[in-house]
Structures are given as structure tokens and as C-alpha cells.
Design an enzyme around this catalytic site. Structure first.
Site, PDB file in Angstrom:
ATOM      1  N   HIS A 122      25.510   1.148   0.597  1.00 38.30           N
ATOM      2  CA  HIS A 122      24.602   2.242   0.933  1.00 38.30           C
ATOM      3  C   HIS A 122      23.532   2.459  -0.125  1.00 38.30           C
ATOM      4  CE1 HIS A 122      27.312   4.999  -1.465  1.00 38.30           C
ATOM      5  NE2 HIS A 122      26.148   5.568  -1.725  1.00 38.30           N
ATOM      6  N   ASP A 166      31.877  -0.742   2.195  1.00 38.53           N
ATOM      7  CA  ASP A 166      30.671  -0.293   1.492  1.00 38.53           C
ATOM      8  C   ASP A 166      30.486  -1.097   0.200  1.00 38.53           C
ATOM      9  OD1 ASP A 166      28.453   1.137   0.694  1.00 38.53           O
ATOM     10  OD2 ASP A 166      29.574   2.940   0.121  1.00 38.53           O
ATOM     11  N   SER A 174      27.337   6.358  -7.250  1.00 46.41           N
ATOM     12  CA  SER A 174      27.554   5.379  -6.192  1.00 46.41           C
ATOM     13  C   SER A 174      27.364   3.955  -6.694  1.00 46.41           C
ATOM     14  CB  SER A 174      26.555   5.593  -5.053  1.00 46.41           C
ATOM     15  OG  SER A 174      27.067   6.447  -4.072  1.00 46.41           O
ATOM     16  N   GLY A 175      28.220   3.069  -6.204  1.00 48.07           N
ATOM     17  CA  GLY A 175      28.101   1.666  -6.553  1.00 48.07           C
ATOM     18  C   GLY A 175      28.798   1.288  -7.839  1.00 48.07           C
TER      19      GLY A 175
END
Length: 277
Positions: A92, A139, A226-227
Site C-alpha cells: 500500500h 500487503d 508502514s512497510g
């Protein structure tokens, strides 16, 4: 929906180039994300953590946009070095980006340090089954760097395991703003059953895992993380267990963080890497 992807834009903080690509954090299911609630009965202090020490997580990197401004001003996601020229991050974070829209920051845990190394991204692979069978499933994405970075990679977790606690790190919201120095925190492991109970019909146990203090809250990854990595406890055999993905709010009791579970797609990752050699 109010689900919050843990992906950041520092609007008005010097982000110019690549803004369109970064803006996906605030579209679709991530729209209308609300600020971190710091008025609960926990101390929102990543949340509840402390400064990463130099060398603690050498594989932790920032993902950002090319252009003017410091790495701190341009970073919007995290990532993990899994080979000398490959970074694993969240789908994402990059699903609507081209490789040229992205750079990786390595070499220092302070994003305003003169030691930060900026590396271009030469190629990009987003999981083909991202958002299948449900939103946010699988994801993950891989970034092929234009040149190797002088960073120790971390090994991928290859076995689905249960832990007492895990460690996560990044430059995301602490509840008091966004730090220039990466933060880390230990988060209790949450079983698949408890994870599914916390988020009915929203968890794909085959590609997600949960971590956080279900009863008390107070420790979590957050917007901007995120990530980035969630890892097994520190030690010689520390491995990458997951990828910071999503959750409702940050560090709220009953709402654990949700992470992509690396052991469920490690073989697919290895196949992509083999194709890049």
C-alpha cells in the site's frame, strides 16, 4: 471506513516531488483517517517506545520521494533491507508508484543526519495477490535498488510461529509528532484467534499477524511506520517476521497492529529475487 493504513504524508513539510504517489495514503479505505488519540488512559509515546540505537536494526530504512528537502521531510514509509540491493516494504506504500517516484534512505537512524545515504529505486514488484482474498491481504512489495547499499540485510522468517513478543521500528507518529530518529518498541504477540476477534471479517490469517497489548494498548506502530519491520526478539538469529500494514488508530486497547506475515509469502519473494538476478 476508518481503517488507517500506517502510511504518512508530512503535508507542508517540504514534500514536493512525488507527492501524487505518496498521497495514496489518504485515498480509498484509508480516507478520513483521524489523528492519533492521545486522550486515552495509556501514554501514547512508533507508540510507547524509545530511540533506536545506531546499529540496532541496520536493515531498517526509510522510503520517500526524490527531490528537495531532507530525508526526514520526504520519508513516508519504512522498509527493510533483505538483500544488498533489495528492500521489502508494504504494497500500500507503493501500489500506485513508479520506481522513479521512490528513493530509499539508509545509513543512519536520524533522518536529518549528514550520514543518510539516498538511493534510487530501479524496479518495483507489488504482490500480485495484494488485496486478495480481502482488503490489505498480502500487503508486500519489493524494491530493486539502483545500486547496493552498505547495510546488513535481515533474514526472512520462513516458519509461521507464535511468540511472546516482537519488536517493531520506524519513524512514524509517536502521539507527540514525528521523530527524526527512528523509534522501536516491543509489542506482545496476538494469536490469530484474538486478531480475528478484534477485527471480525477483516483479517486474512494466512497473510496477516497481529501484535499489541490488547488489554491496555499503549504500544504499537503508527502512521508513517508502514512497510517497516516487525522482528523476532533481538539476538543473533533475529529474523523479519512481518511488515507494518494497518490497524484502527494507534496503540488503542482492543485494536492491535496488523502486519503482513512474511513466512506466508517468503517463497514468492525468493522467486521474485531470483528473477532479478
Amino acid at each position: 471506513m476508518d481503517r488507517k493504513r500506517k502510511h504518512l504524508i508530512r503535508l507542508g513539510a517540504g514534500v514536493a516531488a512525488g507527492l501524487g504517489a505518496a498521497a495514496i495514503a489518504w485515498t480509498g479505505i484509508a480516507a478520513n483517517a483521524e489523528p492519533v488519540d492521545t486522550k486515552g488512559d495509556f501514554e501514547a509515546q512508533i507508540i510507547g517506545g524509545g530511540d533506536v540505537a545506531e546499529g540496532q536494526y541496520p536493515w531498517l530504512v526509510g522510503l520517500g520521494s526524490p527531490g528537495e528537502g531532507t530525508a526526514y521531510e520526504r520519508q513516508f514509509c519504512g522498509g527493510t533491507v533483505i538483500a544488498e540491493d533489495v528492500v521489502l516494504t508494504a504494497a500500500h506504500c507503493v501500489e500506485e508508484s513508479a520506481a522513479a517516484d521512490l528513493v530509499v534512505f539508509s545509513g543512519a537512524i536520524d533522518l536529518e543526519s549528514e550520514d543518510v545515504v539516498e538511493t534510487a529505486v530501479a524496479d518495483l514488484h507489488v504482490a500480485e495477490d495484494y488485496n486478495d482474498p480481502i482488503a490489505m491481504a498480502n500487503d508486500w512489495a519489493l524494491l530493486k535498488l539502483a545500486e547496493p547499499v552498505d547495510v546488513e540485510p535481515i533474514a526472512l522468517g520462513t516458519e509461521v510461529e507464535e511468540f511472546d513478543a516482537l519488536e517493531t521500528a520506524g519513524w512514524g507518529d509517536t502521539g507527540e509528532g514525528f521523530p527524526t530518529t527512528a523509534q522501536w518498541v516491543e509489542v506482545p504477540f496476538v494469536s490469530d484467534a484474538d486478531c480475528e476477534a478484534a477485527y471480525p471479517d477483516e483479517v486474512d490469517a494466512a497473510s496477516m499477524l497481529c501484535a499489541g497489548d490488547l488489554e491496555n494498548g499503549g504500544v504499537d506502530s503508527c502512521q508513517g511506520d508502514s512497510g517497516g519491520p516487525i522482528m523476532s526478539p533481538a539476538g543473533e538469529d533475529q529474523v523479519l517476521v512481518g511488515i507494518v500494514s494497518w490497524g484502527y488508530g494507534c496503540a488503542e486497547a482492543g485494536n492491535p497492529g496488523v502486519y503482513g506475515e512474511v513466512a506466508e509469502f517468503d517463497e514468492t519473494i525468493e522467486a521474485v529475487l531470483a528473477g532479478w538476478e
